[in-house]
Design an enzyme around this catalytic site. Sequence first.
Site, short mmCIF file in Angstrom:
data_model
loop_
_atom_site.label_atom_id
_atom_site.label_comp_id
_atom_site.label_asym_id
_atom_site.label_seq_id
_atom_site.Cartn_x
_atom_site.Cartn_y
_atom_site.Cartn_z
N HIS B 208 0.57 -1.16 0.07
CA HIS B 208 0.26 0.10 -0.01
C HIS B 208 0.73 0.76 -0.27
CE1 HIS B 208 -3.87 2.10 1.99
NE2 HIS B 208 -2.98 3.38 1.80
N HIS B 210 1.58 4.95 -0.66
CA HIS B 210 1.92 6.83 -0.99
C HIS B 210 2.55 7.22 -1.72
CE1 HIS B 210 -1.99 7.11 1.68
NE2 HIS B 210 -1.86 6.19 1.67
N CYS B 241 -1.99 14.54 1.66
CA CYS B 241 -0.99 13.65 3.13
C CYS B 241 -1.15 14.89 4.63
CB CYS B 241 0.01 13.76 2.62
SG CYS B 241 1.65 13.49 3.88
N ASN B 250 -2.52 8.83 -2.11
CA ASN B 250 -2.41 7.18 -2.70
C ASN B 250 -1.95 7.27 -3.65
OD1 ASN B 250 -4.96 6.71 -1.19
ND2 ASN B 250 -4.13 5.07 -0.56
#
Lengths: 301, 301
Positions: B208, B210, B241, B250
């Site tokens: 996952h 960002h 963020c 993301n």
Amino acid sequence: MMNLPKYVQIKEVGPRDGLQNEKSWIDTADKIAWINMLSESGVEEIEYSSFVNPKWIPALADAREVGQKIKRNPNVSYSALVPNVKGLDFALEAGIDRASVFMSASESHNINNINKSIADTYPVLKRVIEEAKRSGKPVTGYVSTVFDCPHEGRIAPSEVLRVCEKLFEFGVDDISLGDTIGSAVPSQVEQLLETVLHHYPQEKIIMHFHDTRGMAIANIMTSMQYGINRFDSSIGGLGGCPYAPGAAGNVATNDVLYLLHGLGIHTGINEQKIQEASLFIQGKLGKALPSKSLAYLASAI
Amino acid sequence: MMNLPKYVQIKEVGPRDGLQNEKSWIDTADKIAWINMLSESGVEEIEYSSFVNPKWIPALADAREVGQKIKRNPNVSYSALVPNVKGLDFALEAGIDRASVFMSASESHNINNINKSIADTYPVLKRVIEEAKRSGKPVTGYVSTVFDCPHEGRIAPSEVLRVCEKLFEFGVDDISLGDTIGSAVPSQVEQLLETVLHHYPQEKIIMHFHDTRGMAIANIMTSMQYGINRFDSSIGGLGGCPYAPGAAGNVATNDVLYLLHGLGIHTGINEQKIQEASLFIQGKLGKALPSKSLAYLASAI
């Protein structure tokens, strides 16, 4: 674990490839102040402008004045784009340490961009390269559309190799392979480098990525896994794409430095100074530049 | 040549992780229409909302209504974030195929985010996981700040492993390892995966990323070279963020698909439909989303 180079050399092309694709006019005094900031960042090579006819690149119509007035740092090599012998003469007069010639690996992109077939471009570049070498200047050959052409689609590595062979035969010192439309993915980088590095040593090859679809950093990683340690980049990700006015430009020097320094690779470049020079030119352009590292640092709380 | 998976599974987290970090309120009817568009894109899993107390995530205060009113595609697994048993009960009522629990690998990020120490979080998650399993729902465990913490800096892979061990012991089916602040470079991904994949099979691990500094696509490439073939992403790069209001969110589903399809990796997702759903939510948010592929396609001439 990955095998990566210990040192990577960045050529800052923002003042040329970056500004060339920006619509706004940057005042000559601002360009000079900005290039002087870049000169103090630790970067070893700066392409400061283009001596292509200003009719084609109005944003860089002040190449001579810029070349004459920038403060030269003896640790920096200053280059400029030259299309022909006339352009080279202007560039030599304004002062260059290195000349850059250019053409496309794609016939139709070459015709669109230079108004000549690939075959007709060769003798022009041959003369420029020979004359630059006679003046004691090394020459870089830019080959554009090495992965995909906006008109022809996929370009075979063998086509790129053919152009490289000619340019090396004419005497260029190194070749910068350009993903002009920022379309490549890492498997294409692999395929091209498998072909090119079969014939030429890594130190002769520079990779030049545009970040149009956000693939440039991954493509740089893949290139480094093939031993490539020279990259062109543009501060803040300046530039853009003539085929998509809202799209990103050259890969951002800021993002490349974040990657390289994070990987423990030495560049000699001070990120803080690149950040300051990015904010300077962003202010002059009056719009946010596409670099994600820049956006992060500019807004971090 | 690189060894890459033939198939990659994307979990679309835009409606949860994306919107959670956007300041604008998106009307419930628009969220539903948008999730319905995503449901028709070919994506196999959508995290449609969060059942965390709306006081903490006001943008997703309508989770129950969204869950009740979206049109369920039988080929899509719908999940939601649940913080505790109460949240799980609401989620089960609204309808979920899978539950997602979450905590941090970093003690101080966990305290900041969940208001509990890591040790005090475990019994809460243990109960949720057990209850979800009793209801026949698989559970994904999100572990955040697996590379760097905004408060503590670098997080050791051994710390991440310790949290994974606990969550697997409690019964989670898989774990999503989050680069919550988008700071990792590929060498960090290597180090973490070397540790984690020494203990757990690749299919149990989801990455996952960002894209805060533009490294996410390179990190996905590196993960795939380790055999990882499950990734979370957010349409258009929605989100942002909390530590840098102007920074990217993301990794964009659009950019991930450009990469994967370009590499010849199958995803089952229709890029055109992702593009349409991106433009829909971009219009509702009234600002350009950070995905470079989206910006390119939206402006191509």
